[in-house]
Design an enzyme around this catalytic site. Sequence first.
Site, short mmCIF file in Angstrom:
data_model
loop_
_atom_site.label_atom_id
_atom_site.label_comp_id
_atom_site.label_asym_id
_atom_site.label_seq_id
_atom_site.Cartn_x
_atom_site.Cartn_y
_atom_site.Cartn_z
N HIS A 62 -3.57 13.95 1.10
CA HIS A 62 -3.78 13.00 2.20
C HIS A 62 -2.58 13.00 3.15
O HIS A 62 -2.75 13.08 4.37
CB HIS A 62 -4.02 11.60 1.65
CG HIS A 62 -4.07 10.54 2.71
ND1 HIS A 62 -5.12 10.45 3.62
CD2 HIS A 62 -3.21 9.54 3.03
CE1 HIS A 62 -4.89 9.44 4.45
NE2 HIS A 62 -3.75 8.87 4.12
N GLU B 92 -9.21 3.98 -2.09
CA GLU B 92 -7.99 3.87 -2.88
C GLU B 92 -8.26 3.15 -4.20
O GLU B 92 -9.29 2.50 -4.38
CB GLU B 92 -6.92 3.05 -2.11
CG GLU B 92 -6.68 3.57 -0.70
CD GLU B 92 -5.45 2.99 -0.02
OE1 GLU B 92 -4.62 2.36 -0.73
OE2 GLU B 92 -5.32 3.14 1.20
N LYS C 167 -4.11 -2.17 10.22
CA LYS C 167 -4.49 -2.27 8.81
C LYS C 167 -4.73 -3.71 8.36
O LYS C 167 -5.48 -3.94 7.40
CB LYS C 167 -3.35 -1.72 7.93
CG LYS C 167 -2.96 -0.29 8.20
CD LYS C 167 -3.86 0.65 7.44
CE LYS C 167 -3.26 2.04 7.40
NZ LYS C 167 -4.06 2.93 6.55
N THR D 257 -8.73 -5.84 3.95
CA THR D 257 -8.65 -4.87 2.84
C THR D 257 -9.65 -5.37 1.79
O THR D 257 -9.54 -6.50 1.34
CB THR D 257 -7.25 -4.84 2.22
OG1 THR D 257 -6.29 -4.56 3.25
CG2 THR D 257 -7.15 -3.78 1.13
N ARG E 224 -7.65 3.59 13.50
CA ARG E 224 -6.74 4.71 13.77
C ARG E 224 -6.14 4.68 15.16
O ARG E 224 -5.01 5.13 15.36
CB ARG E 224 -7.49 6.03 13.58
CG ARG E 224 -8.07 6.22 12.20
CD ARG E 224 -7.00 6.19 11.14
NE ARG E 224 -7.57 6.41 9.81
CZ ARG E 224 -6.92 6.19 8.67
NH1 ARG E 224 -5.66 5.73 8.71
NH2 ARG E 224 -7.49 6.42 7.51
N ASP F 248 0.85 -1.19 0.00
CA ASP F 248 0.00 0.00 0.00
C ASP F 248 0.88 1.24 0.00
O ASP F 248 1.79 1.36 0.83
CB ASP F 248 -0.91 0.00 1.23
CG ASP F 248 -2.02 1.04 1.13
OD1 ASP F 248 -2.34 1.46 0.00
OD2 ASP F 248 -2.56 1.43 2.19
N GLU G 270 -10.19 3.87 3.97
CA GLU G 270 -9.33 4.63 3.06
C GLU G 270 -9.77 4.27 1.64
O GLU G 270 -9.70 3.11 1.24
CB GLU G 270 -7.85 4.31 3.30
CG GLU G 270 -7.39 4.80 4.66
CD GLU G 270 -5.87 4.80 4.85
OE1 GLU G 270 -5.17 4.08 4.11
OE2 GLU G 270 -5.40 5.53 5.74
N ASP H 120 -9.01 0.33 2.19
CA ASP H 120 -8.00 -0.06 3.18
C ASP H 120 -8.56 0.30 4.57
O ASP H 120 -8.27 1.37 5.11
CB ASP H 120 -6.70 0.69 2.87
CG ASP H 120 -5.63 0.47 3.92
OD1 ASP H 120 -5.69 -0.54 4.63
OD2 ASP H 120 -4.74 1.34 4.03
N GLU I 214 -9.65 12.38 8.01
CA GLU I 214 -9.53 13.73 7.44
C GLU I 214 -10.87 14.45 7.43
O GLU I 214 -10.95 15.64 7.74
CB GLU I 214 -8.99 13.64 6.02
CG GLU I 214 -7.58 13.11 5.91
CD GLU I 214 -7.28 12.61 4.50
OE1 GLU I 214 -6.84 13.42 3.68
OE2 GLU I 214 -7.51 11.42 4.23
N GLN J 203 -3.44 2.08 15.08
CA GLN J 203 -2.38 2.57 14.19
C GLN J 203 -1.52 3.63 14.89
O GLN J 203 -0.28 3.59 14.83
CB GLN J 203 -3.03 3.17 12.93
CG GLN J 203 -2.05 3.66 11.88
CD GLN J 203 -2.78 4.34 10.71
OE1 GLN J 203 -4.01 4.41 10.66
NE2 GLN J 203 -2.01 4.86 9.76
#
Length: 401
Positions: free
Chosen positions: A123, A191, A243, A247, A227, A116, A189, A223, A348, A230
């Site tokens: 971002h 992607e 993570k 996925t 948080r 990834d 996420e 993904d 975000e 992480q």
Amino acid sequence: MSAVDLPPDTPYGLDHLPYGVFSTEDESPRVGVRVGDLVLDLAPVAAADGIQSAPVFAEPSLNAFLSYGRGHWTAVREWLVDVLTQEANADLVAPHLRPVSEVRLHLPVEVADYVDFYASEHHASNVGRIFRPDGDPLTPNWKHLPIGYHGRAGTVVVSGTDVVRPQGQRRDRGEASPTFGPSTRLDIEAELGFVVATPTGLGQQVGVGAFADHVFGVVLLNDWSARDLQAWEYVPLGPFLGKSFATSISAWVTPLQALEAARVPLPEQDPAPLPYLSGDDLPAYDLDLEVELNGTVVSRPPYASMYWSPAQMLAHLSVNGASLRTGDLFASGTVSGPNREQVGSLLELTLNGAEPVAVGEGTRAFLQDGDTVTLRASATSVGGGRIALGEVTGTIQPATT
Ligand code: MN
């Protein structure tokens, strides 16, 4: 006239032809191509038309087909268009079409290795400001190499697979010691994923100009990211259990050839990257992404805003001589545009939970059990209309304790 009746303006017309793996009640998983709202069972049609490689389509993944290489993918695409456009082929094709609503879709690729990246400047800057408020938003290496990490190939799942809330360690703000439990900051996420088809040997590198010889096509990818896990675990070796629990990818793989009309210039790169990451006309794509949470569209990330080209990502991940395998998957990293309503993560969108976003009658900071996230993407097609990547959806299930 053609061999198949297609709805007008379908995002799955003859200029798209994405590949997937499907099964029916009485037949095991095998390769199909999506045409309109139908799936064409490729193996019997190819066999009946004398295509030598027909048995690869009876496999339960695209890997065997992908390993035949670019010349073969092109030849099969031309054959397919031919088969599907000539009315004389209707008798050949008709018995092997299934409504997509009546088949089960499976993981299209047996994923070999998974990487990834982190290729959106918006971002990376947004996350830098949230996680390192006292430092520069971008790390000193960011504009010199496409940053990435090796993820967990075995937990890549097909769209529609439920996602169980992960458990793990987190250290809450102001606390000296970590606690253990279900993640309280589960995120997404949005992607794009790139499917590697043509392998290389140890010690070989793939230059930026060889991208289309090695990459077959793209999938939409979520993904899923915890948080809180992480933030506590990522220093100094990067993402790990926050993570690796899941996925999700779309069930349909869109061939690069179907994205030719969506190609756009790469945004200017300053400073100029090192020679092995430099080239003329590096592939970049204009795809409009959409993030939907429980039926509310909360964001529209623009892929055209990505800083690094996928050709640079592939050149970088192989420049040390690491070999490629058929079925390798590398993802772009979260797609975020310059504006708040264009970001590809809740981290975000809600400023790390500080400003929850409106979803239906309520609000969300991070994902709750029972929430469903669906990603979509569309692009200009070579036929002048729009194509849509296969959607990728998933519903959060409570942690298993
Ligand atoms: Mn990611």
